[in-house]
Enzyme design. Structure first.
Site, PDB file in Angstrom:
ATOM      1  N   ALA A   8       0.796  -1.232   0.000  1.00 15.85           N
ATOM      2  CA  ALA A   8       0.000   0.000   0.000  1.00 15.85           C
ATOM      3  C   ALA A   8       0.826   1.279   0.000  1.00 15.85           C
ATOM      4  O   ALA A   8       0.263   2.367  -0.062  1.00 15.85           O
ATOM      5  CB  ALA A   8      -0.923   0.008   1.222  1.00 15.85           C
ATOM      6  N   ARG A  33       7.669  -0.310   3.906  1.00 17.22           N
ATOM      7  CA  ARG A  33       8.376   0.962   4.082  1.00 17.22           C
ATOM      8  C   ARG A  33       7.614   1.892   5.020  1.00 17.22           C
ATOM      9  O   ARG A  33       6.636   2.527   4.632  1.00 17.22           O
ATOM     10  CB  ARG A  33       8.597   1.611   2.713  1.00 17.22           C
ATOM     11  CG  ARG A  33       9.570   0.809   1.848  1.00 17.22           C
ATOM     12  CD  ARG A  33       9.750   1.406   0.466  1.00 17.22           C
ATOM     13  NE  ARG A  33       8.578   1.251  -0.371  1.00 17.22           N
ATOM     14  CZ  ARG A  33       8.542   1.575  -1.665  1.00 17.22           C
ATOM     15  NH1 ARG A  33       9.615   2.077  -2.245  1.00 17.22           N
ATOM     16  NH2 ARG A  33       7.433   1.405  -2.368  1.00 17.22           N
ATOM     17  N   TYR A 147       7.890 -14.185 -14.067  1.00 18.94           N
ATOM     18  CA  TYR A 147       6.870 -13.186 -13.724  1.00 18.94           C
ATOM     19  C   TYR A 147       5.521 -13.613 -14.291  1.00 18.94           C
ATOM     20  O   TYR A 147       4.502 -13.636 -13.585  1.00 18.94           O
ATOM     21  CB  TYR A 147       7.246 -11.804 -14.249  1.00 18.94           C
ATOM     22  CG  TYR A 147       6.142 -10.797 -14.019  1.00 18.94           C
ATOM     23  CD1 TYR A 147       5.803 -10.396 -12.733  1.00 18.94           C
ATOM     24  CD2 TYR A 147       5.408 -10.273 -15.086  1.00 18.94           C
ATOM     25  CE1 TYR A 147       4.760  -9.497 -12.505  1.00 18.94           C
ATOM     26  CE2 TYR A 147       4.371  -9.368 -14.878  1.00 18.94           C
ATOM     27  CZ  TYR A 147       4.058  -8.991 -13.584  1.00 18.94           C
ATOM     28  OH  TYR A 147       3.014  -8.108 -13.359  1.00 18.94           O
TER      29      TYR A 147
END
Length: 248
Positions: A8, A33, A147
């Site tokens: 987020a 973070r 990926y």
């Protein structure tokens, strides 16, 4: 409505948080973070709750969820947004460590978060899981290797969730965007090479994080008897790749 968003702190996640808060909902902002989470929480006010967490660490998930105040624990919508691509090298040249990081985040982290919150949704008889997939999960391209495979996993996992959740009132959707600009996605993929990242979007009008956020909000606010199994989004400048043919 209480919405739990992984990844987020930037990109799709941050924009989805803004959209849900703007419409009067509460959002748990989960990411690694702290500084970015705090900044976003300060922007969004009391309707946003920052939660430092790494989806690749099961103990960190459990510890973070245990810290949620009681009034924030009835999660109505889980958006499994945390994910990344690393590199575009061919399979025989790509670093194994990059593959392992993509698998641990895009697959293992996604299923760990789902398993952590799903039982309570089933017990309450309602809820929604939005998994952020990619067109790469359906259409291969050179350099997409692992990926693309992780996003194909997201598609199949979402469909199999639907098979298990029939009659429970819990819904699941794979939201699969194509070319999307204005996020850190390509900067991360090219490991900080901003010039290489910018070239991906050169001369295009890609999707935006806002487009993805509005789509996620639409999904979350549909009547509870409707399940959208899969949404695939592309900008009009993007199409389906031709088969690769190696010519002499």
């Amino acid at each position: 409505m209480i919405v739990f968003i992984t990844g987020a702190s930037s990109g799709f996640g941050a924009e989805m948080a803004r959209t849900f808060v703007k419409h009067g909902h509460q959002v748990v902002l989960a990411a690694r973070r702290l500084e970015r989470l705090d900044a976003l929480a300060a922007e969004l006010g009391d309707s946003a709750l920052p939660l430092v967490m790494d989806v690749t660490d099961k103990d960190a998930i459990n510890d973070a969820l245990a810290l949620l105040p009681q009034s924030w624990r009835q999660i109505d919508v889980l958006i499994n947004n945390a994910g990344l691509a690393l590199g575009t090298q061919a399979a025989h040249e790509a670093p194994l460590a990059d593959w392992e990081t993509m698998i641990s985040t895009n697959c293992t982290g996604l299923v760990a978060m789902t398993r952590a919150l799903l039982p309570a949704m089933v017990a309450r008889g309602g809820g929604l899981i939005i998994n952020i997939g990619s067109v790469a999960g359906s259409y291969p391209y050179p350099g997409g290797n692992v990926y693309g495979a992780t996003k194909a996993f997201v598609e199949q996992f979402t469909l199999n969730l639907r098979a298990d959740l029939v009659g429970t009132g819990v819904r699941a959707t794979n939201l699969a965007p194509g070319l999307c600009g204005g996020t850190e996605f390509s900067n991360v993929r090219f490991k900080g090479d901003d010039a290489a990242a910018a070239k991906v979007y050169e001369g295009t009008q890609p999707l935006t994080a806002g487009d993805i956020a509005e789509t996620a909000y639409w999904l979350a606010t549909l009547p509870p008897h409707i399940n959208i199994n899969h949404i695939e989004m592309m900008p009009t400048c993007q199409g389906f790749s031709p088969f690769t043919i190696k010519r002499q």
